[in-house]
Scaffold this active site. Structure first.
Site, mmCIF file in Angstrom:
data_model
loop_
_atom_site.group_PDB
_atom_site.id
_atom_site.type_symbol
_atom_site.label_atom_id
_atom_site.label_comp_id
_atom_site.label_asym_id
_atom_site.label_seq_id
_atom_site.Cartn_x
_atom_site.Cartn_y
_atom_site.Cartn_z
ATOM 1 N N THR A 102 0.848 -1.204 0.000
ATOM 2 C CA THR A 102 0.000 0.000 0.000
ATOM 3 C C THR A 102 0.882 1.251 0.000
ATOM 4 O OG1 THR A 102 -0.125 0.030 2.417
ATOM 5 C CG2 THR A 102 -1.848 -1.189 1.247
ATOM 6 N N ASN A 126 -6.385 -4.480 0.276
ATOM 7 C CA ASN A 126 -6.785 -5.437 1.313
ATOM 8 C C ASN A 126 -7.230 -6.729 0.640
ATOM 9 O OD1 ASN A 126 -8.313 -6.935 3.348
ATOM 10 N ND2 ASN A 126 -8.004 -5.112 4.592
ATOM 11 N N HIS A 157 -4.256 0.994 13.022
ATOM 12 C CA HIS A 157 -3.255 -0.040 12.728
ATOM 13 C C HIS A 157 -2.129 0.000 13.762
ATOM 14 C CE1 HIS A 157 -5.193 -0.235 8.774
ATOM 15 N NE2 HIS A 157 -4.622 -1.424 8.670
ATOM 16 N N LYS A 161 3.167 0.778 11.121
ATOM 17 C CA LYS A 161 2.638 1.096 9.773
ATOM 18 C C LYS A 161 3.162 2.451 9.315
ATOM 19 C CE LYS A 161 -1.462 1.026 6.913
ATOM 20 N NZ LYS A 161 -0.785 0.247 5.876
HETATM 21 P P1 NAD Z 1 7.182 -5.066 6.852
HETATM 22 O O1 NAD Z 1 7.969 -3.791 6.956
HETATM 23 O O2 NAD Z 1 7.122 -5.981 8.041
HETATM 24 O O3 NAD Z 1 7.708 -5.930 5.607
HETATM 25 C C1 NAD Z 1 8.108 -5.390 4.370
HETATM 26 C C2 NAD Z 1 9.300 -6.208 3.903
HETATM 27 O O4 NAD Z 1 9.625 -5.803 2.569
HETATM 28 C C3 NAD Z 1 10.558 -5.947 4.777
HETATM 29 O O5 NAD Z 1 11.140 -7.187 5.174
HETATM 30 C C4 NAD Z 1 11.467 -5.152 3.838
HETATM 31 O O6 NAD Z 1 12.854 -5.374 4.076
HETATM 32 C C5 NAD Z 1 11.025 -5.727 2.475
HETATM 33 N N1 NAD Z 1 11.439 -4.866 1.360
HETATM 34 C C6 NAD Z 1 11.321 -3.518 1.243
HETATM 35 N N2 NAD Z 1 11.923 -3.101 0.104
HETATM 36 C C7 NAD Z 1 12.420 -4.218 -0.503
HETATM 37 C C8 NAD Z 1 13.160 -4.440 -1.707
HETATM 38 N N3 NAD Z 1 13.517 -3.424 -2.507
HETATM 39 N N4 NAD Z 1 13.520 -5.703 -2.021
HETATM 40 C C9 NAD Z 1 13.178 -6.744 -1.219
HETATM 41 N N5 NAD Z 1 12.492 -6.599 -0.055
HETATM 42 C C10 NAD Z 1 12.116 -5.341 0.289
HETATM 43 O O7 NAD Z 1 5.716 -4.612 6.414
HETATM 44 P P2 NAD Z 1 4.366 -5.503 6.408
HETATM 45 O O8 NAD Z 1 3.570 -5.185 7.636
HETATM 46 O O9 NAD Z 1 4.684 -6.919 6.078
HETATM 47 O O10 NAD Z 1 3.590 -4.777 5.214
HETATM 48 C C11 NAD Z 1 4.141 -4.722 3.909
HETATM 49 C C12 NAD Z 1 3.184 -3.981 2.982
HETATM 50 O O11 NAD Z 1 1.975 -4.724 2.822
HETATM 51 C C13 NAD Z 1 2.750 -2.597 3.487
HETATM 52 O O12 NAD Z 1 2.609 -1.733 2.381
HETATM 53 C C14 NAD Z 1 1.394 -2.876 4.121
HETATM 54 O O13 NAD Z 1 0.559 -1.746 4.186
HETATM 55 C C15 NAD Z 1 0.861 -3.897 3.158
HETATM 56 N N6 NAD Z 1 -0.223 -4.760 3.660
HETATM 57 C C16 NAD Z 1 -1.214 -5.039 2.766
HETATM 58 C C17 NAD Z 1 -2.234 -5.901 3.108
HETATM 59 C C18 NAD Z 1 -3.264 -6.257 2.063
HETATM 60 O O14 NAD Z 1 -4.159 -7.086 2.331
HETATM 61 N N7 NAD Z 1 -3.159 -5.695 0.869
HETATM 62 C C19 NAD Z 1 -2.267 -6.488 4.396
HETATM 63 C C20 NAD Z 1 -1.227 -6.191 5.282
HETATM 64 C C21 NAD Z 1 -0.190 -5.329 4.895
#
Ligand code: NAD
Length: 269
Positions: A102, A126, A157, A161
């Site tokens: 997101t 989501n 959240h 976040k």
């Molecule tokens: P998080 O920070 O725990 O995990 C993100 C991961 O991505 C980290 O390990 C980070 O190192 C990695 N990352 C970032 N840039 C990278 C790159 N260039 N190459 C490889 N890896 C990379 O965050 P999270 O809580 O797991 O959430 C991640 C995303 O998903 C957020 O944008 C969040 O809002 C979204 N999200 C969406 C939903 C949905 O249903 N669509 C649900 C939950 C979270």
């Protein structure tokens, strides 16, 4: 039955670890690779060590090219910049790209739309069944109640976040705007501070709370003169998003190139 090969990007993250468990539990999928940033402290570790399970033989790496060349699906819950780069690589590799990230800008969205001319992309702020069903209810309520009811969207959240309003709040806002026959960008009030003046007619307002370990709470309030309707969703566990992502990957595999949403996957459109 041939299993679809899956690579998880952002595999060391909160969602990445949850996705690894969901993929391992799904017989139609086989996990073949896990990727995170080059400065990730878990790089080189077996994915099983990260998720608390036994050894998987899948080691966390930082080079997408060999992984994308040998997979059917890329599951991506990372950051906007990473997701835009992965969209191009996944399109080149003809892999299904499931995007949960997101906080994407309008420019990022445009790049993803361009990648979807050659690739199957499923993207949703989501991935849960409940929220996508809620979006349908919000659309209907907004259409039925009309502009005399003010619409406010409240979300809470966990403290880590980084973007606000949440992707889900925006998804619900778009559903409300569709119900009213307007464009969200034209009516959204994304924050309020100081002497804001009275509420503009037809606005869709957002408020964001951050704290603790909340997985994701959303409320859509329809406030009329003398009565109020509230539609709520509470996410209790991240696995609901991971199961939605797994379902999206399997659904998209035999589809034509294009940009799809969870409403397509769940047959709610
Ligand atoms: P998080 O920070 O725990 O995990 C993100 C991961 O991505 C980290 O390990 C980070 O190192 C990695 N990352 C970032 N840039 C990278 C790159 N260039 N190459 C490889 N890896 C990379 O965050 P999270 O809580 O797991 O959430 C991640 C995303 O998903 C957020 O944008 C969040 O809002 C979204 N999200 C969406 C939903 C949905 O249903 N669509 C649900 C939950 C979270």
């Amino acid at each position: 039955m041939t299993q679809l090969r899956v690579v998880i990007v952002g595999a060391a993250g909160r969602m990445g670890r949850t996705l690894a468990e969901a993929v391992r539990a799904e017989p139609k999928l086989r996990l073949v690779g896990a990727l995170d940033r080059s400065d990730c402290p878990d790089r080189g570790r077996d994915l099983g060590e990260l998720t608390g399970g036994g050894q998987t033989g899948i080691v966390l790496t930082d080079d997408p090219l060999p992984l994308f060349a040998n997979t059917d699906v890329v599951l991506d819950f990372t950051s906007p910049a990473a997701t835009v780069a992965f969209a191009e690589l996944a399109a080149q590799a003809r892999a299904v790209h499931v995007i949960g990230t997101t906080g994407l800008s309008a420019e990022d969205e445009e790049k993803i739309r361009a990648a979807a001319r050659h690739a199957r992309i499923v993207k949703s702020g989501n991935m849960s069944l409940g929220v996508n069903l809620l979006a349908g209810l919000v659309r209907r309520a907004a259409a039925a109640l009309g502009p005399d009811f003010d619409i406010e969207i409240l979300e809470m959240h966990h403290r880590h976040k980084v973007d606000a309003p949440s992707g889900t709040a925006l998804l619900l806002g778009r559903a409300a705007a569709e119900g009213r026959g307007v464009t969200l960008d034209d009516v959204a009030v994304r924050s309020r501070d100081g002497h804001t003046g009275a509420r503009p007619d037809g606005a869709i307002g957002f408020a964001s709370l951050r704290g603790g370990s909340v997985v994701g709470d959303h409320s859509v309030v329809f406030a009329g003169a003398g009565e109020r309707i509230e539609l709520n969703h509470r996410a209790e566990d991240r696995s609901i998003f991971a199961h939605g992502a797994v379902r999206a990957a399997i659904w998209a595999f035999d589809k034509k190139p294009g940009l799809y949403g969870m409403a397509d996957v769940l047959g709610l459109r």
